[in-house]
Design a protein around this motif. Structure first.
Motif, mmCIF file in Angstrom:
data_model
loop_
_atom_site.group_PDB
_atom_site.id
_atom_site.type_symbol
_atom_site.label_atom_id
_atom_site.label_comp_id
_atom_site.label_asym_id
_atom_site.label_seq_id
_atom_site.Cartn_x
_atom_site.Cartn_y
_atom_site.Cartn_z
ATOM 1 N N ILE A 100 0.645 -1.214 -0.012
ATOM 2 C CA ILE A 100 0.091 -0.009 -0.224
ATOM 3 C C ILE A 100 1.012 1.163 -0.058
ATOM 4 O O ILE A 100 0.584 2.136 -0.761
ATOM 5 C CB ILE A 100 -1.163 0.137 1.242
ATOM 6 C CG1 ILE A 100 -2.223 -1.175 1.137
ATOM 7 C CG2 ILE A 100 -1.738 1.417 1.469
ATOM 8 C CD1 ILE A 100 -2.740 -1.029 2.271
ATOM 9 N N TYR A 101 1.988 1.096 0.687
ATOM 10 C CA TYR A 101 3.017 2.308 0.644
ATOM 11 C C TYR A 101 3.880 2.355 -0.384
ATOM 12 O O TYR A 101 3.900 3.565 -1.226
ATOM 13 C CB TYR A 101 3.739 2.304 2.072
ATOM 14 C CG TYR A 101 4.804 3.396 2.152
ATOM 15 C CD1 TYR A 101 4.437 4.450 2.402
ATOM 16 C CD2 TYR A 101 6.104 2.981 2.236
ATOM 17 C CE1 TYR A 101 5.331 5.565 2.512
ATOM 18 C CE2 TYR A 101 7.069 3.965 2.161
ATOM 19 C CZ TYR A 101 6.758 5.316 2.455
ATOM 20 O OH TYR A 101 7.606 6.361 2.563
ATOM 21 N N PHE A 102 4.301 1.391 -0.874
ATOM 22 C CA PHE A 102 5.433 1.392 -1.873
ATOM 23 C C PHE A 102 4.890 1.327 -3.424
ATOM 24 O O PHE A 102 5.445 1.988 -4.387
ATOM 25 C CB PHE A 102 6.182 0.352 -1.705
ATOM 26 C CG PHE A 102 7.260 0.123 -0.675
ATOM 27 C CD1 PHE A 102 8.344 1.030 -0.441
ATOM 28 C CD2 PHE A 102 7.162 -0.639 0.406
ATOM 29 C CE1 PHE A 102 9.109 1.180 0.126
ATOM 30 C CE2 PHE A 102 7.963 -0.354 1.640
ATOM 31 C CZ PHE A 102 8.985 0.439 1.620
ATOM 32 N N TYR A 103 3.582 0.803 -3.470
ATOM 33 C CA TYR A 103 2.695 0.971 -4.649
ATOM 34 C C TYR A 103 1.478 1.892 -4.799
ATOM 35 O O TYR A 103 0.367 1.539 -5.179
ATOM 36 C CB TYR A 103 2.411 -0.416 -4.969
ATOM 37 C CG TYR A 103 3.288 -1.212 -5.455
ATOM 38 C CD1 TYR A 103 3.867 -1.334 -6.781
ATOM 39 C CD2 TYR A 103 3.981 -1.987 -4.417
ATOM 40 C CE1 TYR A 103 4.984 -2.493 -7.025
ATOM 41 C CE2 TYR A 103 4.917 -2.763 -4.840
ATOM 42 C CZ TYR A 103 5.394 -2.988 -6.005
ATOM 43 O OH TYR A 103 6.505 -4.040 -6.367
ATOM 44 N N THR A 104 1.597 3.012 -3.948
ATOM 45 C CA THR A 104 0.528 4.068 -3.792
ATOM 46 C C THR A 104 -0.157 4.326 -5.131
ATOM 47 O O THR A 104 -1.377 4.322 -5.210
ATOM 48 C CB THR A 104 0.874 5.484 -3.088
ATOM 49 O OG1 THR A 104 1.388 4.794 -1.808
ATOM 50 C CG2 THR A 104 -0.320 6.319 -2.823
ATOM 51 N N ASN A 105 0.856 4.862 -6.064
ATOM 52 C CA ASN A 105 0.192 5.227 -7.485
ATOM 53 C C ASN A 105 -0.326 4.275 -8.208
ATOM 54 O O ASN A 105 -1.496 4.318 -8.726
ATOM 55 C CB ASN A 105 1.174 6.052 -8.138
ATOM 56 C CG ASN A 105 1.615 7.458 -7.407
ATOM 57 O OD1 ASN A 105 0.636 8.276 -7.087
ATOM 58 N ND2 ASN A 105 2.741 7.844 -7.361
ATOM 59 N N GLU A 106 0.334 3.113 -7.939
ATOM 60 C CA GLU A 106 -0.059 2.132 -8.884
ATOM 61 C C GLU A 106 -1.532 1.386 -8.410
ATOM 62 O O GLU A 106 -2.273 1.056 -9.327
ATOM 63 C CB GLU A 106 0.930 0.837 -8.649
ATOM 64 C CG GLU A 106 2.193 1.097 -9.382
ATOM 65 C CD GLU A 106 3.266 1.976 -8.433
ATOM 66 O OE1 GLU A 106 4.364 2.079 -9.140
ATOM 67 O OE2 GLU A 106 2.990 2.401 -7.511
ATOM 68 N N LEU A 107 -1.768 1.334 -7.169
ATOM 69 C CA LEU A 107 -2.813 0.822 -6.616
ATOM 70 C C LEU A 107 -3.981 1.657 -6.850
ATOM 71 O O LEU A 107 -5.034 1.535 -7.107
ATOM 72 C CB LEU A 107 -2.695 0.443 -5.230
ATOM 73 C CG LEU A 107 -1.895 -0.796 -5.029
ATOM 74 C CD1 LEU A 107 -1.622 -0.809 -3.380
ATOM 75 C CD2 LEU A 107 -2.358 -1.976 -5.365
ATOM 76 N N ARG A 108 -3.471 3.096 -6.759
ATOM 77 C CA ARG A 108 -4.644 4.115 -6.962
ATOM 78 C C ARG A 108 -5.221 3.841 -8.586
ATOM 79 O O ARG A 108 -6.289 4.334 -8.817
ATOM 80 C CB ARG A 108 -4.009 5.749 -6.867
ATOM 81 C CG ARG A 108 -4.883 6.750 -6.646
ATOM 82 C CD ARG A 108 -4.287 7.961 -6.843
ATOM 83 N NE ARG A 108 -3.414 7.977 -5.548
ATOM 84 C CZ ARG A 108 -2.603 9.075 -5.521
ATOM 85 N NH1 ARG A 108 -2.121 9.665 -6.345
ATOM 86 N NH2 ARG A 108 -1.702 9.050 -4.376
ATOM 87 N N LEU A 109 -4.023 3.694 -9.426
ATOM 88 C CA LEU A 109 -4.566 3.770 -10.768
ATOM 89 C C LEU A 109 -5.580 2.433 -10.927
ATOM 90 O O LEU A 109 -6.407 2.378 -11.687
ATOM 91 C CB LEU A 109 -3.319 3.524 -11.490
ATOM 92 C CG LEU A 109 -3.271 3.514 -13.108
ATOM 93 C CD1 LEU A 109 -3.849 4.970 -13.612
ATOM 94 C CD2 LEU A 109 -1.852 3.607 -13.659
ATOM 95 N N ALA A 110 -5.145 1.329 -10.409
ATOM 96 C CA ALA A 110 -6.031 0.272 -10.856
ATOM 97 C C ALA A 110 -7.361 0.287 -10.102
ATOM 98 O O ALA A 110 -8.542 0.033 -10.458
ATOM 99 C CB ALA A 110 -5.315 -1.144 -9.737
ATOM 100 N N GLN A 111 -7.471 1.081 -8.824
ATOM 101 C CA GLN A 111 -8.624 1.245 -8.329
ATOM 102 C C GLN A 111 -9.700 2.449 -9.188
ATOM 103 O O GLN A 111 -10.865 2.482 -9.145
ATOM 104 C CB GLN A 111 -8.672 2.108 -6.924
ATOM 105 C CG GLN A 111 -8.156 1.028 -6.019
ATOM 106 C CD GLN A 111 -7.620 1.505 -4.543
ATOM 107 O OE1 GLN A 111 -7.163 2.883 -4.531
ATOM 108 N NE2 GLN A 111 -7.416 0.928 -3.437
ATOM 109 N N SER A 112 -8.886 3.257 -9.750
ATOM 110 C CA SER A 112 -9.539 4.152 -10.756
ATOM 111 C C SER A 112 -10.283 3.514 -11.960
ATOM 112 O O SER A 112 -11.112 3.875 -12.372
ATOM 113 C CB SER A 112 -8.415 5.089 -11.415
ATOM 114 O OG SER A 112 -9.000 5.812 -12.275
#
Length: 209
Positions: A100-112
């Motif tokens: 969650i911390y190290f892939y913040t942008n990556e996970l935000r993109l998947a959630q988008s």
């Protein structure tokens, strides 16, 4: 055999393009992020982007799916190590909270993407398939833990795995980059494990009577 220098440079440039694309797509969305903007951030010409990705859409797909694949490999590895089901799930929770911390942008993109299912139906399906691989693996380990008396047998493994993934996504959305500095960081990890309804030693003793 070592890779040729040119091939190493090519892979490194592709990695840089993908890294900046993830950040920009996560911050600005698909429509507002052009390949020209990405190229400028990387320090290359717009045409260079298309030497690595045939289209903006292909770059977007890679920005969403490749990090998810990396996260999935690491998470599945936690569930495939030696140890009891309870220990494996604890390790997975720790690994995924770090993600969650190290892939913040990556996970935000998947959630988008999941929030725009009509716009990106094929990509949404691939993200959901990735999630299913993870929930299936958790279900299997959890069910084994139930048989061994580590987890409450009254709960459905499918319900538990989906509840956990939903909790994880919620934590990422609410706290994002600030999560590791949040005063409840360690408590949140603990609560994530409690979602699996582990049986405490006292409960195990009572069950055996």
């Amino acid at each position: 055999m070592a890779r040729p220098v040119n091939e190493e440079k090519r892979l490194e440039r592709r990695k840089r393009i993908l890294k900046e694309a993830v950040i920009l797509f996560a911050e600005g969305g698909y429509s507002n992020t052009t390949t020209a903007i990405i190229a400028e951030r990387v320090g290359v010409t717009p045409g260079t982007i298309f030497q690595y990705f045939p289209s903006k859409e292909a770059l977007y797909y890679a920005a969403v799916l490749e990090p998810l694949a990396d996260i999935q490999v690491k998470s599945l590895a936690c569930l495939q190590q030696e140890g009891t089901p309870g220990a494996l799930i604890k390790n997975m929770v720790k690994e995924q909270f770090n993600d969650i911390y190290f892939y913040t942008n990556e996970l935000r993109l998947a959630q988008s993407v999941l929030g725009q299912r009509i716009r990106f139906p094929e990509l949404t399906q691939k993200v959901l398939e990735s999630i299913k691989v993870m929930t299936d693996a958790i279900e299997s380990v959890y069910a084994e833990g139930q048989l061994m008396g580590e987890f409450d047998k009254s709960f459905s493994p499918a319900m538990i795995s989906r509840s956990y993934i939903s909790f994880l996504n919620g934590v990422g959305l609410t706290l994002g980059e600030s999560i590791i500095h949040h005063p409840e960081w360690e408590n949140l990890k603990g609560h994530a494990y409690y979602l699996f309804a582990p049986i405490q030693p006292k409960e195990k003793l009572e069950e055996s009577k």
